[in-house]
Design a protein around this motif. Structure first.
Motif, PDB file in Angstrom:
ATOM      1  N   UNK A   1       0.986  -1.037   0.167  1.00 39.15           N
ATOM      2  CA  UNK A   1      -0.077   0.085  -0.130  1.00 39.15           C
ATOM      3  C   UNK A   1       0.760   1.288  -0.022  1.00 39.15           C
ATOM      4  N   UNK A   2       1.988   1.339   0.675  1.00 36.48           N
ATOM      5  CA  UNK A   2       3.014   2.354   1.122  1.00 36.48           C
ATOM      6  C   UNK A   2       3.394   2.530  -0.370  1.00 36.48           C
ATOM      7  N   UNK A   3       4.120   1.410  -0.691  1.00 39.17           N
ATOM      8  CA  UNK A   3       4.865   1.445  -2.256  1.00 39.17           C
ATOM      9  C   UNK A   3       3.923   2.153  -3.214  1.00 39.17           C
ATOM     10  N   UNK A   4       2.832   1.630  -3.474  1.00 35.19           N
ATOM     11  CA  UNK A   4       2.015   1.858  -4.492  1.00 35.19           C
ATOM     12  C   UNK A   4       1.542   3.568  -4.322  1.00 35.19           C
ATOM     13  N   UNK A   5       1.238   3.841  -3.177  1.00 33.06           N
ATOM     14  CA  UNK A   5       0.902   5.290  -2.907  1.00 33.06           C
ATOM     15  C   UNK A   5       1.996   6.406  -3.334  1.00 33.06           C
TER      16      UNK A   5
ATOM     17  N   UNK B   1       3.989  -8.960  -0.584  1.00 28.54           N
ATOM     18  CA  UNK B   1       3.278  -8.569   0.563  1.00 28.54           C
ATOM     19  C   UNK B   1       2.169  -9.359   0.825  1.00 28.54           C
ATOM     20  N   UNK B   2       1.995 -10.238   2.013  1.00 29.63           N
ATOM     21  CA  UNK B   2       1.063 -11.178   2.368  1.00 29.63           C
ATOM     22  C   UNK B   2      -0.357 -10.600   2.517  1.00 29.63           C
ATOM     23  N   UNK B   3      -0.325  -9.229   2.771  1.00 22.26           N
ATOM     24  CA  UNK B   3      -1.740  -8.602   2.946  1.00 22.26           C
ATOM     25  C   UNK B   3      -2.365  -8.513   1.551  1.00 22.26           C
ATOM     26  N   UNK B   4      -1.621  -8.459   0.509  1.00 26.62           N
ATOM     27  CA  UNK B   4      -2.242  -8.401  -1.069  1.00 26.62           C
ATOM     28  C   UNK B   4      -2.137  -9.607  -1.943  1.00 26.62           C
ATOM     29  N   UNK B   5      -1.016 -10.554  -1.515  1.00 27.20           N
ATOM     30  CA  UNK B   5      -1.205 -11.700  -2.147  1.00 27.20           C
ATOM     31  C   UNK B   5      -0.926 -12.733  -1.122  1.00 27.20           C
ATOM     32  N   UNK B   6      -2.041 -13.651  -1.090  1.00 27.78           N
ATOM     33  CA  UNK B   6      -2.103 -14.766  -0.169  1.00 27.78           C
ATOM     34  C   UNK B   6      -0.777 -15.860  -0.522  1.00 27.78           C
ATOM     35  N   UNK B   7      -0.161 -16.237   0.291  1.00 31.04           N
ATOM     36  CA  UNK B   7       0.925 -17.205   0.104  1.00 31.04           C
ATOM     37  C   UNK B   7       2.073 -16.577  -0.941  1.00 31.04           C
ATOM     38  N   UNK B   8       2.610 -15.449  -1.011  1.00 30.54           N
ATOM     39  CA  UNK B   8       3.222 -14.721  -1.797  1.00 30.54           C
ATOM     40  C   UNK B   8       4.245 -15.321  -2.542  1.00 30.54           C
ATOM     41  N   UNK B   9       5.031 -16.191  -1.890  1.00 30.46           N
ATOM     42  CA  UNK B   9       6.049 -16.827  -2.352  1.00 30.46           C
ATOM     43  C   UNK B   9       5.694 -18.333  -3.199  1.00 30.46           C
ATOM     44  N   UNK B  10       4.675 -18.482  -3.251  1.00 29.56           N
ATOM     45  CA  UNK B  10       4.155 -19.572  -4.107  1.00 29.56           C
ATOM     46  C   UNK B  10       3.860 -19.115  -5.641  1.00 29.56           C
ATOM     47  N   UNK B  11       4.369 -19.556  -6.679  1.00 32.99           N
ATOM     48  CA  UNK B  11       3.732 -19.202  -8.052  1.00 32.99           C
ATOM     49  C   UNK B  11       2.454 -19.839  -8.338  1.00 32.99           C
ATOM     50  N   UNK B  12       1.863 -19.139  -8.541  1.00 33.02           N
ATOM     51  CA  UNK B  12       0.357 -19.719  -8.794  1.00 33.02           C
ATOM     52  C   UNK B  12      -0.155 -18.874 -10.151  1.00 33.02           C
ATOM     53  N   UNK B  13      -0.282 -19.275 -11.417  1.00 30.71           N
ATOM     54  CA  UNK B  13      -0.427 -18.651 -12.452  1.00 30.71           C
ATOM     55  C   UNK B  13      -2.172 -18.547 -12.788  1.00 30.71           C
ATOM     56  N   UNK B  14      -2.873 -18.876 -11.896  1.00 27.24           N
ATOM     57  CA  UNK B  14      -4.268 -18.754 -11.860  1.00 27.24           C
ATOM     58  C   UNK B  14      -4.576 -17.662 -10.687  1.00 27.24           C
ATOM     59  N   UNK B  15      -3.640 -17.121  -9.893  1.00 29.28           N
ATOM     60  CA  UNK B  15      -4.049 -16.019  -9.043  1.00 29.28           C
ATOM     61  C   UNK B  15      -4.355 -14.681  -9.808  1.00 29.28           C
ATOM     62  N   UNK B  16      -5.223 -13.823  -9.338  1.00 27.89           N
ATOM     63  CA  UNK B  16      -5.367 -12.481 -10.098  1.00 27.89           C
ATOM     64  C   UNK B  16      -4.166 -11.661  -9.511  1.00 27.89           C
ATOM     65  N   UNK B  17      -2.966 -11.449 -10.236  1.00 29.81           N
ATOM     66  CA  UNK B  17      -1.954 -10.886 -10.023  1.00 29.81           C
ATOM     67  C   UNK B  17      -1.739  -9.420 -10.240  1.00 29.81           C
ATOM     68  N   UNK B  18      -2.714  -9.028 -11.253  1.00 28.58           N
ATOM     69  CA  UNK B  18      -2.477  -7.699 -11.752  1.00 28.58           C
ATOM     70  C   UNK B  18      -2.203  -6.475 -10.808  1.00 28.58           C
ATOM     71  N   UNK B  19      -2.491  -6.872  -9.633  1.00 23.42           N
ATOM     72  CA  UNK B  19      -2.131  -5.603  -8.409  1.00 23.42           C
ATOM     73  C   UNK B  19      -0.424  -5.491  -8.238  1.00 23.42           C
ATOM     74  N   UNK B  20       0.229  -6.465  -9.042  1.00 26.19           N
ATOM     75  CA  UNK B  20       1.853  -6.066  -8.794  1.00 26.19           C
ATOM     76  C   UNK B  20       2.224  -4.676  -9.427  1.00 26.19           C
ATOM     77  N   UNK B  21       3.256  -4.237  -8.558  1.00 25.94           N
ATOM     78  CA  UNK B  21       3.894  -3.055  -9.085  1.00 25.94           C
ATOM     79  C   UNK B  21       5.365  -3.114  -9.799  1.00 25.94           C
ATOM     80  N   UNK B  22       5.484  -4.118 -10.503  1.00 32.05           N
ATOM     81  CA  UNK B  22       6.814  -4.494 -11.262  1.00 32.05           C
ATOM     82  C   UNK B  22       6.928  -3.219 -12.307  1.00 32.05           C
ATOM     83  N   UNK B  23       5.991  -2.675 -12.878  1.00 37.49           N
ATOM     84  CA  UNK B  23       6.098  -1.604 -13.857  1.00 37.49           C
ATOM     85  C   UNK B  23       5.807  -0.205 -13.141  1.00 37.49           C
TER      86      UNK B  23
END
Length: 390
Positions: free
Chosen positions: A48-52, A310-332
């Motif tokens: 939340x802080x990084x995004x803001x 951040x586990x507050x946004x991505x459940x079990x964040x270290x697991x790669x799951x290609x079905x998760x709704x991942x568009x909230x990432x901040x990579x770009x």
């Protein structure tokens, strides 16, 4: 306050968040750290802080006293302040207005058939020459081929400009980084002069034809695109393949349902960066981040990799799951500085993983993950090689 935590964090496994970052993150979202060159900084790890803060125009890349500002490293590009403090926001707005039209989603969709053709050709060579290093056979050449065609840069110059971009990205040797940047700019000036005489259907020619764009500006923008337009995608392709090959069931899931490709790409973009660095910013005024007072001019590192875990946004964040709704990432990134090249990177990643998995359904990693080397000497990181078999 306890002594600042030293960066970079020790990475015990190439595909896992550093244990010290995991510990730090559990203690809050803003942390006092010391960078690799010994300067103190603030590391922000919460999503939340990084995004803001990415969208907060009170933070910028320029500094009123750049020669004394804290630095993350020795890179001339990303190690410290960049730009003119007085005109930064206007300069940035101008740069985006000049570049954005060339990287619109519509333009990138039109480019997709060409990316598919280039990818197919590289995969044909891959199949013909036997189990290879996937980094050298695909992850490295494809983004260079694409950006060369898009910009109008001769592909035969790739070894030369690749050497300069690697030098420019050096985080340990500032003289080498500055020299690489200077060589790249000189090369850009020669290209611009050539395009003025003999324009083509490419971005550099179109920049040269834009009213009010001088040669030096066209060269600077073109070389920035050449650098950013292939370095990060090379890394994402390599790390993406590695994540799919080493995460149970993910390669097979993509093979079973090709419709998952766009979502898989977003998950790769989220999961590949493990945090521990981040995007440098300098507050233009005193501000507060999650209850912590940050003085104007201090170095703030917005750790989008940590935010993406951040586990507050991505459940079990270290697991790669290609079905998760991942568009909230901040990579770009996020906000006014959101990556201009994001649509291009998405096209390349989607095409590669659609074609690679379909052509090589039994592909597997040919060595143990611990035998792979992740680069620590350049800005973008990434793998040195990626041996595979099928």
């Amino acid at each position: 306050m306890s002594a600042p935590t030293q960066l970079p964090f020790e990475q015990t496994h190439p595909l896992q968040v550093a244990p010290s970052l995991r510990t730090l993150r559990s203690e809050g979202t803003v942390h006092r750290v010391r960078t690799a060159v010994g300067d103190e900084a603030w590391l922000v790890t919460g999503h939340a802080e990084v995004r803001r803060l990415l969208a907060d125009d009170r933070l910028g890349r320029a500094h009123p006293a750049p020669e004394t500002a804290a630095r993350t490293g020795e890179s001339a590009l990303f190690g410290g302040p960049l730009g003119n403090f007085a005109t930064e926001q206007a300069d940035h707005a101008r740069m985006r207005s000049l570049l954005q039209p060339h990287f619109s989603p519509r333009h990138m969709r039109a480019l997709r058939p060409r990316v598919e053709a280039l990818t197919a050709r590289l995969l044909d060579e891959l199949a013909a020459h036997g189990p290879p290093d996937l980094h050298a056979a695909l992850a490295l050449p494809l983004p260079i081929l694409v950006i060369c065609e898009l910009l109008g840069v001769p592909y035969e110059d790739r070894d030369q400009f690749r050497a300069w971009t690697q030098a420019a990205a050096d985080v340990r040797d500032r003289a080498r980084s500055e020299q690489g940047l200077a060589e790249l700019f000189g090369y850009g000036q020669k290209l611009v002069a050539r395009k003025r005489q003999d324009p083509g259907d490419d971005v550099i020619s179109r920049l040269c034809a834009t009213d009010g764009v001088y040669d030096a500006e066209a060269a600077m923008l073109s070389m920035a695109l050449l650098f950013a337009g292939h370095e990060t995608t090379v890394v994402q392709l390599g790390m993406g393949a590695l994540l799919l090959l080493t995460s149970p069931g993910q390669w097979q899931a993509l093979l079973n349902d090709p419709g998952l490709v766009p979502n898989a790409v977003e998950e790769i973009l989220r999961a590949a960066g493990k945090g521990g660095g981040g995007i440098p910013r300098y507050p233009r005024t005193d501000l507060e981040i999650d209850g912590v007072a940050i003085p104007a001019g201090d170095l703030v590192l917005l750790d989008n990799g940590a935010a993406n875990h951040d586990p507050a946004v991505f459940a079990n964040p270290e697991r790669v799951d290609i079905t998760r709704p991942a568009a909230a990432h901040l990579t770009f990134g996020h906000g006014a500085r959101y990556c201009i090249g994001a649509p291009l990177a998405r096209v390349e990643l989607q095409v590669v993983f659609a074609e690679l998995v379909a052509r090589f359904p039994t592909m597997r990693l040919a060595v143990g993950v611990q035998e792979l080397t992740v680069r620590r000497d350049v800005l973008t990181g990434g793998l040195v090689d990626l041996p595979v078999s099928w």
